[in-house]
Enzyme design. Structure first.
Site, PDB file in Angstrom:
ATOM      1  N   HIS A  31       4.681  -0.430   2.059  1.00  0.00           N
ATOM      2  CA  HIS A  31       5.885   0.205   1.503  1.00  0.00           C
ATOM      3  C   HIS A  31       6.936  -0.873   1.321  1.00  0.00           C
ATOM      4  CE1 HIS A  31       9.247   2.937   0.927  1.00  0.00           C
ATOM      5  NE2 HIS A  31       8.343   3.853   0.660  1.00  0.00           N
ATOM      6  N   ASP A  76       1.825   8.885   1.303  1.00  0.00           N
ATOM      7  CA  ASP A  76       0.698   9.310   0.452  1.00  0.00           C
ATOM      8  C   ASP A  76      -0.637   9.283   1.159  1.00  0.00           C
ATOM      9  OD1 ASP A  76       2.545   7.666  -1.985  1.00  0.00           O
ATOM     10  OD2 ASP A  76       2.055   9.799  -2.070  1.00  0.00           O
TER      11      ASP A  76
HETATM   12  C1  SDX Z   1       5.586   5.642  -2.633  1.00  0.00           C
HETATM   13  O1  SDX Z   1       9.846   3.187  -2.853  1.00  0.00           O
HETATM   14  C2  SDX Z   1       9.624   4.329  -2.333  1.00  0.00           C
HETATM   15  O2  SDX Z   1      10.436   4.836  -1.583  1.00  0.00           O
HETATM   16  C3  SDX Z   1       8.320   4.972  -2.754  1.00  0.00           C
HETATM   17  C4  SDX Z   1       7.937   6.250  -2.025  1.00  0.00           C
HETATM   18  C5  SDX Z   1       8.875   7.393  -2.341  1.00  0.00           C
HETATM   19  O3  SDX Z   1       8.975   8.322  -1.519  1.00  0.00           O
HETATM   20  O4  SDX Z   1       9.437   7.409  -3.488  1.00  0.00           O
HETATM   21  O5  SDX Z   1       7.930   6.035  -0.631  1.00  0.00           O
HETATM   22  C6  SDX Z   1       6.552   6.744  -2.460  1.00  0.00           C
HETATM   23  O6  SDX Z   1       5.466   5.131  -3.722  1.00  0.00           O
HETATM   24  C7  SDX Z   1       4.815   5.156  -1.453  1.00  0.00           C
HETATM   25  C8  SDX Z   1       3.880   3.932  -1.803  1.00  0.00           C
HETATM   26  C9  SDX Z   1       2.585   4.491  -2.398  1.00  0.00           C
HETATM   27  N1  SDX Z   1       1.755   3.354  -2.945  1.00  0.00           N
HETATM   28  C10 SDX Z   1       0.640   2.969  -2.319  1.00  0.00           C
HETATM   29  O7  SDX Z   1       0.215   3.434  -1.261  1.00  0.00           O
HETATM   30  C11 SDX Z   1      -0.123   1.886  -3.096  1.00  0.00           C
HETATM   31  C12 SDX Z   1      -0.576   0.778  -2.119  1.00  0.00           C
HETATM   32  N2  SDX Z   1       0.602   0.055  -1.652  1.00  0.00           N
HETATM   33  C13 SDX Z   1       0.946  -1.178  -2.288  1.00  0.00           C
HETATM   34  O8  SDX Z   1       0.671  -1.232  -3.663  1.00  0.00           O
HETATM   35  C14 SDX Z   1       2.303  -1.718  -1.873  1.00  0.00           C
HETATM   36  O9  SDX Z   1       2.348  -1.670  -0.501  1.00  0.00           O
HETATM   37  C15 SDX Z   1       3.580  -1.090  -2.423  1.00  0.00           C
HETATM   38  C16 SDX Z   1       3.568  -1.023  -3.914  1.00  0.00           C
HETATM   39  C17 SDX Z   1       3.779   0.288  -1.873  1.00  0.00           C
HETATM   40  C18 SDX Z   1       4.749  -1.943  -1.961  1.00  0.00           C
HETATM   41  O10 SDX Z   1       4.564  -3.175  -2.550  1.00  0.00           O
HETATM   42  P1  SDX Z   1       5.615  -4.375  -2.346  1.00  0.00           P
HETATM   43  O11 SDX Z   1       6.800  -3.951  -1.573  1.00  0.00           O
HETATM   44  O12 SDX Z   1       5.815  -4.977  -3.680  1.00  0.00           O
HETATM   45  O13 SDX Z   1       4.834  -5.328  -1.366  1.00  0.00           O
HETATM   46  P2  SDX Z   1       4.165  -6.640  -1.825  1.00  0.00           P
HETATM   47  O14 SDX Z   1       3.278  -6.396  -2.988  1.00  0.00           O
HETATM   48  O15 SDX Z   1       5.225  -7.676  -1.943  1.00  0.00           O
HETATM   49  O16 SDX Z   1       3.206  -6.925  -0.580  1.00  0.00           O
HETATM   50  C19 SDX Z   1       3.587  -7.804   0.449  1.00  0.00           C
HETATM   51  C20 SDX Z   1       2.256  -8.351   0.964  1.00  0.00           C
HETATM   52  C21 SDX Z   1       1.403  -8.996  -0.131  1.00  0.00           C
HETATM   53  O17 SDX Z   1       0.561  -9.934   0.494  1.00  0.00           O
HETATM   54  P3  SDX Z   1       1.027 -11.505   0.485  1.00  0.00           P
HETATM   55  O18 SDX Z   1       1.341 -11.862  -0.960  1.00  0.00           O
HETATM   56  O19 SDX Z   1       2.234 -11.568   1.389  1.00  0.00           O
HETATM   57  O20 SDX Z   1      -0.181 -12.246   1.022  1.00  0.00           O
HETATM   58  O21 SDX Z   1       1.471  -7.264   1.472  1.00  0.00           O
HETATM   59  C22 SDX Z   1       0.285  -7.145   0.707  1.00  0.00           C
HETATM   60  C23 SDX Z   1       0.520  -7.869  -0.589  1.00  0.00           C
HETATM   61  O22 SDX Z   1      -0.708  -8.326  -1.147  1.00  0.00           O
HETATM   62  N3  SDX Z   1       0.082  -5.698   0.496  1.00  0.00           N
HETATM   63  C24 SDX Z   1      -1.098  -5.095   0.557  1.00  0.00           C
HETATM   64  C25 SDX Z   1      -0.822  -3.719   0.365  1.00  0.00           C
HETATM   65  N4  SDX Z   1       0.488  -3.552   0.177  1.00  0.00           N
HETATM   66  C26 SDX Z   1       1.048  -4.778   0.245  1.00  0.00           C
HETATM   67  N5  SDX Z   1      -2.341  -5.563   0.746  1.00  0.00           N
HETATM   68  C27 SDX Z   1      -3.331  -4.637   0.745  1.00  0.00           C
HETATM   69  N6  SDX Z   1      -3.168  -3.319   0.587  1.00  0.00           N
HETATM   70  C28 SDX Z   1      -1.921  -2.819   0.390  1.00  0.00           C
HETATM   71  N7  SDX Z   1      -1.743  -1.512   0.232  1.00  0.00           N
END
Ligand code: SDX
Length: 436
Positions: free
Chosen positions: A307, A364
């Site tokens: 998140h 989710d």
């Molecule tokens: C919602 O914003 C809100 O408030 C949204 C929400 C709402 O109520 O409106 O809460 C609802 O959208 C919840 C999120 C639902 N999405 C998912 O579950 C999809 C999977 N999650 C990821 O795509 C991700 O965690 C996000 C999109 C939710 C957040 O992404 P960020 O903040 O851009 O984080 P990031 O991509 O910068 O990740 C930081 C690190 C990275 O690794 P490094 O580059 O540091 O090595 O964490 C890793 C990412 O690769 N990472 C994950 C991951 N999420 C982040 N690695 C594997 N699996 C994941 N799910």
């Protein structure tokens, strides 16, 4: 008024910018005068460090896993309020009095019917159309049937329209489901509560009456409440941006629906179930998908984890997780995917890749398990998210149009393209019939 200032020194000159402090002590540097003072802008792709507005609606502390609507902790709201009362709280800023709630419920009931001519729109959609696309289209089309409101409209017109939208959105969602099943639509009833009406419109049928279970109604209220608002997330930002151009409310909310449909946002609840089913079909599936999620060469993300704000447990996920087992037991249902989900979460909580990045289950991750148990089909999961989030979008849109510094949202950029150059001569046209 600020009591502290941040200093920025550029080329030996020092500039001061006010530090604004929020209700809970969080701080922000007000850079609204930056370009005028320094000729410079800031750059912050995806606005990871940028606040877009002042807001009184929702407070989140991502480090502590705190979520409050209008100052009230989500844990108390789910126990004490209905979804309709929560919608009123978000949109009007207070928990409704008995009289206000009675009036609000009456207006929701009286405005739950969709214009009959719009009902025929559903006949134009192919059976396999994703309900989120149907919802975005139908909500946008409301502006052709009902009076529009935008940022210049009178409060009473806005109140009437937002109440109608909260009610009619539910009818459109249920109609979209019925149409996707090739079944006749079930009309809203005047004698049912908001969530009971929705469940009845979804599952009642002329040949098999739907028995409304108060426990399922209560669970539906809870799920919609947990999704009702979440400050400046992607879809809410879309609503604020589109609404800032004085676009009518229906088109503005349609933009929010489209933003929410993305698998990285609200579409994740459906993507979680897809992922759990794939894991269930593969021997050693959990480890396989954990490895995929950690592999930098693999674009796969573990759906339902991570998140932008929460770097600890998402309080909504904690509440939903508790209800999963209870609802399945109540319905006498066993879902192998729940056991997989719980084992997957356990493994994540012990895996340094996820721990070091603050990746926990989000709202989710477990919601789909409950929707499935209630009988909501997977392609309707994100519609359920939108149904819950609608009051949040409306309250944020209202706050934006009523704010003092209301301007059209138009960020700047840093140009890194070609420097000034002349247009090269176009290639000689060898074949005059060439249709360039
Ligand atoms: C919602 O914003 C809100 O408030 C949204 C929400 C709402 O109520 O409106 O809460 C609802 O959208 C919840 C999120 C639902 N999405 C998912 O579950 C999809 C999977 N999650 C990821 O795509 C991700 O965690 C996000 C999109 C939710 C957040 O992404 P960020 O903040 O851009 O984080 P990031 O991509 O910068 O990740 C930081 C690190 C990275 O690794 P490094 O580059 O540091 O090595 O964490 C890793 C990412 O690769 N990472 C994950 C991951 N999420 C982040 N690695 C594997 N699996 C994941 N799910």
């Amino acid at each position: 008024m600020p009591n502290e200032y941040a200093e920025l020194s550029i080329n030996g000159k020092t500039y001061k910018f006010p530090i604004m402090t929020g209700s809970e002590g969080e701080n922000a540097i007000d850079i609204s005068g930056l370009r005028k003072k320094t000729g410079m802008i800031t750059i912050d792709p995806s606005f990871m460090n940028t606040g877009s507005c002042y807001s009184k609606i929702t407070y989140i502390d991502g480090e502590k896993g705190i979520l409050r609507y209008r100052g009230i902790p989500i844990e108390q709201i789910v126990e004490k309020l209905s979804f309709v009362e929560t919608a009123y709280l978000l949109v009007h800023g207070t928990v409704p009095t008995h009289k206000q709630r009675k009036t609000y419920s009456r207006l929701l009931t009286e405005n739950s019917l969709l214009h009959e001519d719009m009902r025929h729109f559903f006949d134009g959609f192919p059976r396999g159309a994703h309900p989120m696309s149907t919802m975005a289209t139908m909500v946008n089309a409301l502006s052709t049937f009902y009076p529009n409101v935008d940022s210049l409209s009178l409060k009473e017109d806005i109140d009437k329209t937002t109440t109608r939208l909260i009610s009619i959105f539910r009818t459109i969602a249920a109609f979209a489901y019925k149409k996707s099943k090739g079944q006749p639509v079930v009309y809203p009833r005047h004698d049912l509560s908001y969530c009971a009406n929705f469940l009845n419109m979804m599952f009642d049928s002329p040949v098999k009456p739907y028995e409304i279970d108060p426990e399922i109604v209560s669970m539906m209220n809870k799920l919609l409440i947990l999704h009702a608002d979440h400050e400046q997330n992607c879809s809410t930002t879309a609503v604020r941006v589109i609404g800032s151009a004085q676009v009518n409310l229906y088109a503005t909310i349609s933009a929010g629906i489209n933003a929410l449909s993305g698998p990285l946002h609200g579409g994740a609840n459906q993507a979680v179930l897809d992922m759990l089913k794939k894991i269930n079909r593969k021997k050693g599936g959990i480890q396989l998908y954990l490895d995929k999620a950690k592999d930098k060469n693999d674009p796969f993300r573990l759906m339902g984890f991570g998140h932008r704000l929460y770097k600890t447990f998402d309080p909504r996920a904690k509440i939903i997780k508790k209800d999963c087992r209870r609802i399945l037991e109540k319905l006498g249902k066993k879902d192998p995917l729940l056991a997989i989900a719980m084992e997957l979460e356990d493994r994540v909580l012990k895996d340094d890749y996820f721990i070091s990045r603050g990746l926990y289950a989000n709202v989710d991750f477990y919601s789909g398990i409950i929707y499935r148990a209630i009988g909501i089909p997977e392609n309707m999961f994100t519609v359920m998210f939108a149904l819950g989030r609608l009051p949040g979008w409306i309250s944020q849109w209202q706050e934006m149009i009523r704010s003092d510094n209301r301007k059209i949202v138009r960020p700047r950029q840093l140009y890194i393209g070609e420097k000034l150059r002349d247009c090269p001569e176009p290639p000689e046209l060898l074949d005059v019939s060439y249709n360039y």
